[in-house]
Design an enzyme around this catalytic site. Structure first.
Site, PDB file in Angstrom:
ATOM      1  N   ASP A   1       0.829  -1.202   0.000  1.00  0.00           N
ATOM      2  CA  ASP A   1       0.000   0.000   0.000  1.00  0.00           C
ATOM      3  C   ASP A   1       0.867   1.257   0.000  1.00  0.00           C
ATOM      4  O   ASP A   1       1.971   1.244   0.544  1.00  0.00           O
ATOM      5  CB  ASP A   1      -0.899  -0.031   1.254  1.00  0.00           C
ATOM      6  CG  ASP A   1      -2.074   0.921   1.123  1.00  0.00           C
ATOM      7  OD1 ASP A   1      -2.320   1.431   0.010  1.00  0.00           O
ATOM      8  OD2 ASP A   1      -2.742   1.165   2.142  1.00  0.00           O
TER       9      ASP A   1
ATOM     10  N   HIS B   1       2.878   3.694  -8.916  1.00  0.00           N
ATOM     11  CA  HIS B   1       2.734   2.274  -9.267  1.00  0.00           C
ATOM     12  C   HIS B   1       3.980   1.771  -9.999  1.00  0.00           C
ATOM     13  O   HIS B   1       4.418   0.644  -9.798  1.00  0.00           O
ATOM     14  CB  HIS B   1       1.489   2.050 -10.133  1.00  0.00           C
ATOM     15  CG  HIS B   1       0.211   2.383  -9.409  1.00  0.00           C
ATOM     16  ND1 HIS B   1      -0.011   2.030  -8.107  1.00  0.00           N
ATOM     17  CD2 HIS B   1      -0.910   3.057  -9.814  1.00  0.00           C
ATOM     18  CE1 HIS B   1      -1.203   2.462  -7.730  1.00  0.00           C
ATOM     19  NE2 HIS B   1      -1.767   3.090  -8.747  1.00  0.00           N
TER      20      HIS B   1
ATOM     21  N   LEU C   1      11.043 -20.442  -5.122  1.00  0.00           N
ATOM     22  CA  LEU C   1      10.023 -19.579  -4.510  1.00  0.00           C
ATOM     23  C   LEU C   1       8.733 -19.604  -5.323  1.00  0.00           C
ATOM     24  O   LEU C   1       8.767 -19.529  -6.556  1.00  0.00           O
ATOM     25  CB  LEU C   1      10.563 -18.140  -4.439  1.00  0.00           C
ATOM     26  CG  LEU C   1       9.567 -17.068  -4.000  1.00  0.00           C
ATOM     27  CD1 LEU C   1       9.272 -17.192  -2.506  1.00  0.00           C
ATOM     28  CD2 LEU C   1      10.097 -15.666  -4.302  1.00  0.00           C
TER      29      LEU C   1
HETATM   30  C1  FPP Z   1      -1.137   0.251  -3.569  1.00  0.00           C
HETATM   31  O1  FPP Z   1      -0.993   1.634  -3.519  1.00  0.00           O
HETATM   32  C2  FPP Z   1      -0.966  -0.207  -4.929  1.00  0.00           C
HETATM   33  C3  FPP Z   1      -1.697  -1.122  -5.576  1.00  0.00           C
HETATM   34  C4  FPP Z   1      -2.794  -1.881  -4.945  1.00  0.00           C
HETATM   35  C5  FPP Z   1      -1.411  -1.336  -6.984  1.00  0.00           C
HETATM   36  C6  FPP Z   1      -0.626  -2.532  -7.429  1.00  0.00           C
HETATM   37  C7  FPP Z   1       0.731  -2.707  -6.945  1.00  0.00           C
HETATM   38  C8  FPP Z   1       1.847  -2.423  -7.643  1.00  0.00           C
HETATM   39  C9  FPP Z   1       1.853  -1.757  -8.957  1.00  0.00           C
HETATM   40  C10 FPP Z   1       3.135  -2.868  -7.077  1.00  0.00           C
HETATM   41  C11 FPP Z   1       3.817  -3.860  -7.984  1.00  0.00           C
HETATM   42  C12 FPP Z   1       3.345  -5.262  -7.931  1.00  0.00           C
HETATM   43  C13 FPP Z   1       3.761  -6.295  -8.722  1.00  0.00           C
HETATM   44  C14 FPP Z   1       3.510  -7.662  -8.279  1.00  0.00           C
HETATM   45  C15 FPP Z   1       4.484  -6.145 -10.012  1.00  0.00           C
HETATM   46  P1  FPP Z   1      -2.252   2.610  -3.559  1.00  0.00           P
HETATM   47  O2  FPP Z   1      -2.487   3.060  -4.949  1.00  0.00           O
HETATM   48  O3  FPP Z   1      -3.408   1.949  -2.889  1.00  0.00           O
HETATM   49  O4  FPP Z   1      -1.672   3.780  -2.705  1.00  0.00           O
HETATM   50  P2  FPP Z   1      -2.474   4.855  -1.819  1.00  0.00           P
HETATM   51  O5  FPP Z   1      -3.146   4.072  -0.709  1.00  0.00           O
HETATM   52  O6  FPP Z   1      -1.382   5.743  -1.322  1.00  0.00           O
HETATM   53  O7  FPP Z   1      -3.439   5.541  -2.724  1.00  0.00           O
END
Ligand code: FPP
Length: 260
Positions: A40, A57, A151
């Site tokens: 997060d 992201h 893994l």
């Molecule tokens: C969380 O931050 C992000 C996500 C749920 C998006 C997906 C994750 C990634 C892109 C990381 C990479 C993962 C892989 C496996 C390649 P948020 O947007 O919820 O942040 P905020 O709470 O600050 O708005």
């Protein structure tokens, strides 16, 4: 810097140790088998710097790559990453489509590396509703890595914990309807076997970045006895040393599984 025997660190403030020392400390004791992560804080990381959310992201993808490597150095068996929840569809359409492309591209470009390091890649979540190109891209990597024995990375994608339970109960209801299962015989074992994670041990440790004290519909059945570790660090700033610190703290806890 010369390393001291791991037991010498037992009472040390873990924040004073670097990545190498921390890895040495945690590897000297039993490590968790399965770590799940709620990644997060990408959006906040970007907004604080005046960047669009997708920049966060993009950084988040780099962090995920570093954490996979760190998990391998640790000798972890299973790493589950919460990449896209069923609730995430309510974000602005532009962010959702960029996120989809970013995740799919990141996974696909990792394939040669996953093969070289014997890493298995799997997806947990509902495939329905995911754009076909993204679904096919992920399925390709799942297929190619299915015989790898290192893994296991589980990507929670279009995942919701309640949806997973709904899907499991549908499987069981069909078995009852077909006369294969007596309702009075339904046990935890049957429910477990009907989950997306049927053959995977429950997480020992759940890490959440960016400080929120919630489980956000993640692995609701599986985390019944999981240890929780929340850090205020935003996901793009989370590094291998943070992962090792979480494991070191986990190793200092006593798990009682409801006993004394
Ligand atoms: C969380 O931050 C992000 C996500 C749920 C998006 C997906 C994750 C990634 C892109 C990381 C990479 C993962 C892989 C496996 C390649 P948020 O947007 O919820 O942040 P905020 O709470 O600050 O708005």
């Amino acid at each position: 810097m010369a390393l001291r025997p791991a037991r010498a660190y037992r009472h040390t403030d873990l924040t004073t140790l670097g990545k190498t020392e921390l890895l040495e400390v945690v590897r000297s004791q039993p490590i968790p088998e399965h770590i799940a992560v709620i990644m997060d804080g990408n959006g906040r990381w970007a907004t604080r710097r005046g960047f669009p959310r997708v920049a966060g992201h993009r950084e988040g993808v780099k962090t995920a790559r570093a954490i996979v490597r760190a998990a391998e150095a640790l000798g972890l068996r299973y790493l589950t990453l919460y990449a896209f929840s069923t609730e995430n569809w309510s974000r602005p359409a532009q962010e959702v489509s960029t996120l989809m492309k970013l995740l799919e591209r990141a996974i696909r470009s990792e394939l040669p590396d996953l093969m070289a390091r014997n890493t298995r890649f799997r997806v947990v979540g509902r495939p329905n509703g995911v754009p076909a190109a993204v679904r096919q891209g992920l399925e390709h990597v799942v297929r190619e890595t299915q015989h790898n024995t290192g893994l296991h990375i589980l990507l929670a994608f279009n995942y919701g914990g309640r949806d997973e339970l709904v899907d499991a109960f549908r499987v069981l209801a069909r078995q009852v309807q077909a006369g294969e299962l007596d309702p009075d015989d339904v046990s935890e074992k049957h429910i477990r076997q009907a989950l997306y994670t049927a053959d995977i041990p429950d997480p020992d440790l759940l890490i959440r970045t960016s400080g929120e004290m919630r489980v956000s519909n993640f692995l609701l059945w599986q985390i019944a006895y999981t240890e929780l570790w929340v850090t205020p660090t935003l996901w793009p700033d989370f590094g291998p040393a943070d992962l090792y610190r979480a494991v070191a703290e986990f190793q200092r806890r006593t798990r009682r599984f409801g006993g004394v």
